[in-house]
Design an enzyme around this catalytic site. Structure first.
Site, PDB file in Angstrom:
ATOM      1  N   GLU A 197      -9.935 -10.583  -7.809  1.00 21.69           N
ATOM      2  CA  GLU A 197      -9.008  -9.455  -7.630  1.00 21.69           C
ATOM      3  C   GLU A 197      -7.846  -9.541  -8.613  1.00 21.69           C
ATOM      4  O   GLU A 197      -7.388  -8.518  -9.130  1.00 21.69           O
ATOM      5  CB  GLU A 197      -8.506  -9.424  -6.183  1.00 21.69           C
TER       6      GLU A 197
ATOM      7  N   THR B 200      -5.615  -7.275  10.401  1.00 20.23           N
ATOM      8  CA  THR B 200      -5.860  -5.987   9.736  1.00 20.23           C
ATOM      9  C   THR B 200      -5.394  -4.819  10.592  1.00 20.23           C
ATOM     10  O   THR B 200      -4.758  -3.888  10.104  1.00 20.23           O
ATOM     11  CB  THR B 200      -7.374  -5.829   9.450  1.00 20.23           C
TER      12      THR B 200
ATOM     13  N   HIS C 278      -2.345  -5.514   1.531  1.00 18.02           N
ATOM     14  CA  HIS C 278      -3.661  -6.139   1.369  1.00 18.02           C
ATOM     15  C   HIS C 278      -3.452  -7.538   0.823  1.00 18.02           C
ATOM     16  O   HIS C 278      -2.567  -7.758   0.000  1.00 18.02           O
ATOM     17  CB  HIS C 278      -4.532  -5.349   0.382  1.00 18.02           C
TER      18      HIS C 278
ATOM     19  N   TYR D 129     -12.671  -1.883  -3.735  1.00 16.36           N
ATOM     20  CA  TYR D 129     -13.151  -1.982  -2.353  1.00 16.36           C
ATOM     21  C   TYR D 129     -14.680  -1.838  -2.247  1.00 16.36           C
ATOM     22  O   TYR D 129     -15.194  -1.512  -1.179  1.00 16.36           O
ATOM     23  CB  TYR D 129     -12.464  -0.931  -1.480  1.00 16.36           C
TER      24      TYR D 129
ATOM     25  N   LYS E 253       0.812  -1.228   0.000  1.00 23.41           N
ATOM     26  CA  LYS E 253       0.000   0.000   0.000  1.00 23.41           C
ATOM     27  C   LYS E 253       0.851   1.286   0.000  1.00 23.41           C
ATOM     28  O   LYS E 253       2.063   1.237   0.211  1.00 23.41           O
ATOM     29  CB  LYS E 253      -0.931  -0.029   1.214  1.00 23.41           C
TER      30      LYS E 253
ATOM     31  N   ARG F 272       2.247  -6.534   9.154  1.00 23.53           N
ATOM     32  CA  ARG F 272       1.509  -5.403   9.714  1.00 23.53           C
ATOM     33  C   ARG F 272       2.005  -5.045  11.112  1.00 23.53           C
ATOM     34  O   ARG F 272       2.053  -3.858  11.476  1.00 23.53           O
ATOM     35  CB  ARG F 272       0.012  -5.701   9.697  1.00 23.53           C
TER      36      ARG F 272
ATOM     37  N   PHE G 118     -15.482   3.648   7.003  1.00 26.72           N
ATOM     38  CA  PHE G 118     -14.108   3.979   6.616  1.00 26.72           C
ATOM     39  C   PHE G 118     -13.890   3.989   5.106  1.00 26.72           C
ATOM     40  O   PHE G 118     -12.775   4.225   4.638  1.00 26.72           O
ATOM     41  CB  PHE G 118     -13.114   3.015   7.279  1.00 26.72           C
TER      42      PHE G 118
ATOM     43  N   ASN H 251      -2.052   0.156   6.583  1.00 25.89           N
ATOM     44  CA  ASN H 251      -1.573  -1.098   7.161  1.00 25.89           C
ATOM     45  C   ASN H 251      -0.692  -1.899   6.194  1.00 25.89           C
ATOM     46  O   ASN H 251      -0.569  -3.110   6.306  1.00 25.89           O
ATOM     47  CB  ASN H 251      -2.740  -1.937   7.707  1.00 25.89           C
TER      48      ASN H 251
HETATM   49  P1  CMP Z   1      -7.556  -4.428   3.513  1.00 22.07           P
HETATM   50  O1  CMP Z   1      -7.091  -5.826   3.736  1.00 22.07           O
HETATM   51  O2  CMP Z   1      -6.950  -3.698   2.370  1.00 22.07           O
HETATM   52  O3  CMP Z   1      -9.151  -4.424   3.340  1.00 22.07           O
HETATM   53  C1  CMP Z   1      -9.944  -3.292   3.652  1.00 22.07           C
HETATM   54  C2  CMP Z   1      -9.172  -2.215   4.331  1.00 22.07           C
HETATM   55  O4  CMP Z   1      -9.925  -1.242   4.998  1.00 22.07           O
HETATM   56  C3  CMP Z   1      -8.324  -2.838   5.416  1.00 22.07           C
HETATM   57  O5  CMP Z   1      -7.269  -3.601   4.833  1.00 22.07           O
HETATM   58  C4  CMP Z   1      -7.894  -1.595   6.188  1.00 22.07           C
HETATM   59  O6  CMP Z   1      -6.716  -1.024   5.706  1.00 22.07           O
HETATM   60  C5  CMP Z   1      -9.035  -0.606   5.911  1.00 22.07           C
HETATM   61  N1  CMP Z   1      -9.730  -0.204   7.138  1.00 22.07           N
HETATM   62  C6  CMP Z   1      -9.765   1.055   7.610  1.00 22.07           C
HETATM   63  N2  CMP Z   1     -10.486   1.071   8.730  1.00 22.07           N
HETATM   64  C7  CMP Z   1     -10.913  -0.172   8.988  1.00 22.07           C
HETATM   65  C8  CMP Z   1     -11.718  -0.762  10.019  1.00 22.07           C
HETATM   66  N3  CMP Z   1     -12.206  -0.050  11.029  1.00 22.07           N
HETATM   67  N4  CMP Z   1     -11.936  -2.102   9.940  1.00 22.07           N
HETATM   68  C9  CMP Z   1     -11.452  -2.830   8.905  1.00 22.07           C
HETATM   69  N5  CMP Z   1     -10.689  -2.320   7.904  1.00 22.07           N
HETATM   70  C10 CMP Z   1     -10.439  -0.997   7.954  1.00 22.07           C
END
Ligand code: CMP
Length: 140
Positions: free
Chosen positions: A128, A93, A117, A51, A11, A104, A59, A114
């Site tokens: 994807e 996550t 992905h 997404y 990311k 992470r 979010f 984070n």
């Molecule tokens: P990712 O695996 O890319 O999938 C969705 C992304 O939303 C997740 O990683 C996080 O980076 C982001 N995100 C931001 N806020 C939240 C939250 N409260 N809960 C889950 N994912 C979140």
């Protein structure tokens, strides 16, 4: 154990800090192979579509803005149980909940920034990968 492919995104927080190589080393050290990789800048439309499953979450808008705030490195990873293995190497996550020695835990700045992905199921991995790569770009 089945050989699978999964989609990985390094990311914008990681490209900004110039730590893509450190993250790729973690993936390769786990046994996963990078069979496709490119550095791109996602458009807003692409990030929104990627997404879309989260579009009703609070979010979502911030997540899309973050994902287009800088370049990302998108990858297809291949290996035994690649979907689960990649998620294990990434960690939870929320970096505050991630296990020691995970990507992470060691690199993420926040739950949003984070660093990585990974697809959460084999079916999502297929979708994807198709979203971001042509078949000709994947070289095993
Ligand atoms: P990712 O695996 O890319 O999938 C969705 C992304 O939303 C997740 O990683 C996080 O980076 C982001 N995100 C931001 N806020 C939240 C939250 N409260 N809960 C889950 N994912 C979140």
């Amino acid at each position: 154990m089945p050989i699978q492919q999964t989609l990985s995104i390094i990311k914008p927080d990681a490209t900004r800090r110039n730590i893509t190589g450190k993250i790729i080393a973690r993936l390769e050290d786990s046994g996963l192979r990078v069979v496709a990789q490119k550095r791109i800048h996602l458009s807003r439309e692409m990030a929104e579509s990627f997404y879309e499953v989260h579009k009703d979450r609070p979010f979502y808008n911030d997540l899309v803005s973050f994902m287009i705030s800088g370049p990302v490195v998108v990858q297809v990873l291949e290996g035994e149980e690649a979907v689960t293995k990649n998620r294990d190497v990434m960690g939870a996550t929320n970096p505050a909940e991630a296990a020691p020695n995970t990507i992470r835990k060691d690199f993420a700045e926040s739950i949003e920034a984070n660093s990585a992905h990974g697809s959460d199921s084999e079916e999502n991995a297929k979708n994807e990968i198709k979203f971001l790569f042509d078949d000709s770009e994947i070289v095993g």
